[in-house]
Motif scaffolding. Sequence first.
Motif, PDB file in Angstrom:
ATOM      1  N   LYS A 270      34.530  53.883  38.548  1.00  0.00           N
ATOM      2  CA  LYS A 270      33.096  53.659  38.330  1.00  0.00           C
ATOM      3  C   LYS A 270      32.874  52.607  37.237  1.00  0.00           C
ATOM      4  CE  LYS A 270      31.658  58.330  39.674  1.00  0.00           C
ATOM      5  NZ  LYS A 270      31.045  59.590  39.200  1.00  0.00           N
ATOM      6  N   TRP A 271      33.705  52.660  36.209  1.00  0.00           N
ATOM      7  CA  TRP A 271      33.587  51.689  35.124  1.00  0.00           C
ATOM      8  C   TRP A 271      33.908  50.284  35.627  1.00  0.00           C
ATOM      9  CZ3 TRP A 271      30.976  51.155  31.078  1.00  0.00           C
ATOM     10  CH2 TRP A 271      31.383  50.438  29.944  1.00  0.00           C
ATOM     11  N   LEU A 272      34.928  50.196  36.478  1.00  0.00           N
ATOM     12  CA  LEU A 272      35.284  48.912  37.087  1.00  0.00           C
ATOM     13  C   LEU A 272      34.117  48.378  37.918  1.00  0.00           C
ATOM     14  CD1 LEU A 272      37.322  46.685  37.926  1.00  0.00           C
ATOM     15  CD2 LEU A 272      38.042  48.226  39.787  1.00  0.00           C
ATOM     16  N   LEU A 273      33.532  49.222  38.740  1.00  0.00           N
ATOM     17  CA  LEU A 273      32.434  48.786  39.594  1.00  0.00           C
ATOM     18  C   LEU A 273      31.199  48.412  38.769  1.00  0.00           C
ATOM     19  CD1 LEU A 273      32.817  51.372  42.485  1.00  0.00           C
ATOM     20  CD2 LEU A 273      33.283  48.914  42.579  1.00  0.00           C
ATOM     21  N   HIS A 274      30.990  49.119  37.682  1.00  0.00           N
ATOM     22  CA  HIS A 274      29.883  48.759  36.792  1.00  0.00           C
ATOM     23  C   HIS A 274      30.108  47.359  36.227  1.00  0.00           C
ATOM     24  CE1 HIS A 274      26.838  48.999  33.660  1.00  0.00           C
ATOM     25  NE2 HIS A 274      27.758  48.750  32.743  1.00  0.00           N
ATOM     26  N   GLY A 275      31.339  47.089  35.836  1.00  0.00           N
ATOM     27  CA  GLY A 275      31.653  45.776  35.285  1.00  0.00           C
ATOM     28  C   GLY A 275      31.489  44.660  36.299  1.00  0.00           C
ATOM     29  N   THR A 276      31.937  44.897  37.525  1.00  0.00           N
ATOM     30  CA  THR A 276      31.809  43.859  38.552  1.00  0.00           C
ATOM     31  C   THR A 276      30.355  43.669  38.970  1.00  0.00           C
ATOM     32  OG1 THR A 276      32.304  45.493  40.289  1.00  0.00           O
ATOM     33  CG2 THR A 276      34.157  44.209  39.417  1.00  0.00           C
ATOM     34  N   ALA A 277      29.604  44.768  39.032  1.00  0.00           N
ATOM     35  CA  ALA A 277      28.200  44.662  39.446  1.00  0.00           C
ATOM     36  C   ALA A 277      27.371  43.906  38.423  1.00  0.00           C
ATOM     37  CB  ALA A 277      27.607  46.048  39.668  1.00  0.00           C
ATOM     38  N   THR A 278      27.692  44.084  37.145  1.00  0.00           N
ATOM     39  CA  THR A 278      26.940  43.414  36.083  1.00  0.00           C
ATOM     40  C   THR A 278      27.586  42.108  35.650  1.00  0.00           C
ATOM     41  OG1 THR A 278      28.127  44.713  34.395  1.00  0.00           O
ATOM     42  CG2 THR A 278      26.028  45.593  35.201  1.00  0.00           C
ATOM     43  N   LYS A 279      28.718  41.750  36.313  1.00  0.00           N
ATOM     44  CA  LYS A 279      29.458  40.526  35.987  1.00  0.00           C
ATOM     45  C   LYS A 279      29.848  40.472  34.507  1.00  0.00           C
ATOM     46  CE  LYS A 279      27.524  37.687  39.716  1.00  0.00           C
ATOM     47  NZ  LYS A 279      26.950  38.830  40.445  1.00  0.00           N
TER      48      LYS A 279
END
Length: 331
Positions: A270-279
Amino acid sequence: MARSHLTLAALATAAVADLDVRTTSPHGSSTGDVDSALLTTGAGDDLIVRVPRSQRAEAQQSADLVALRALSAGVRGRLPFAVPSYRGQAPVGRTRGIVYDFIQGTHLRTAQVTGGSGLPTALGRGVAAIHALPTSFVTDAGLTSHTPFEAMRSTASLVDRAASTRLLPAALLERWEAAIQDHVLWQFQPTVVNGSLDAASFLVVDGTVTGVLGWQDLQVGDPARDLAWLLGAGPEAVDAAFAAYNDARGTSDHQLRRRATLYRELDTAKWLLHGTATKNTAVVDDAVGMMAALVDRLQSPDGVSISSDSTAALDLDGVEELLSTTERRHG
């Protein structure tokens, strides 16, 4: 710019008819997503007024309010701790301020949950009380209800999305896919769950749980979700908390702790996806580093298994040290 506690007190008088505010003081951080202030009334009641400062906080507040209204007096009476009570609301700009009864206590920190503190037992029993609530009040309120199959499918979707970033280590992908395909792991009885419990959800006074905040994800679903955060405590405390939970529930869900372990690990995804979603490259790099460290730990001789056919002990010491960063940062 944060609203002053005096401004918030004035807002509270508009939200609650005939409210007689005698004292007011700031509450919480001035840099967070919510402005809040403590109030004391002429009748001696302690109240809190909260105004969201972001769309995310506003959405959470709205969902929390729906859940709190679903928690009737009869339902609340089954819980060994207090739940916030709604007093009133008033518009402010494009959002609204909401006034609640104030629950005494300080936010729990995972480091406080130690084997000899008594907190593991209190927390295990407290979570069990939530899970023992009748599911009908959740469904009657039109809130979400997930079957075991839907819980498994949601987990599979999360793993697929993490894999699509091409940053998920193959060892974790293989491990998580094996857990998803393990039908025994997903044999559980859905219960009422808070859905977003972590240490800070609990208010404590002198080692006693006085209240639980944050009900925006109230639903019927997998009870393991509410227990995953507990795995951040030391092994002795984890054992005590799960023992207290199982004793209170009389549960026969032998895969409960393994699913909790899976959900805990998936916080890194989830942390990874948060980072990719927010660039946000810093978040992405942090998540990648955490997952690499997790792989190293799991491949060690005392690595943790989440496969239901394994006899490996669930010794979470060390793995949880790697995941503690997620607990502090993921939001």
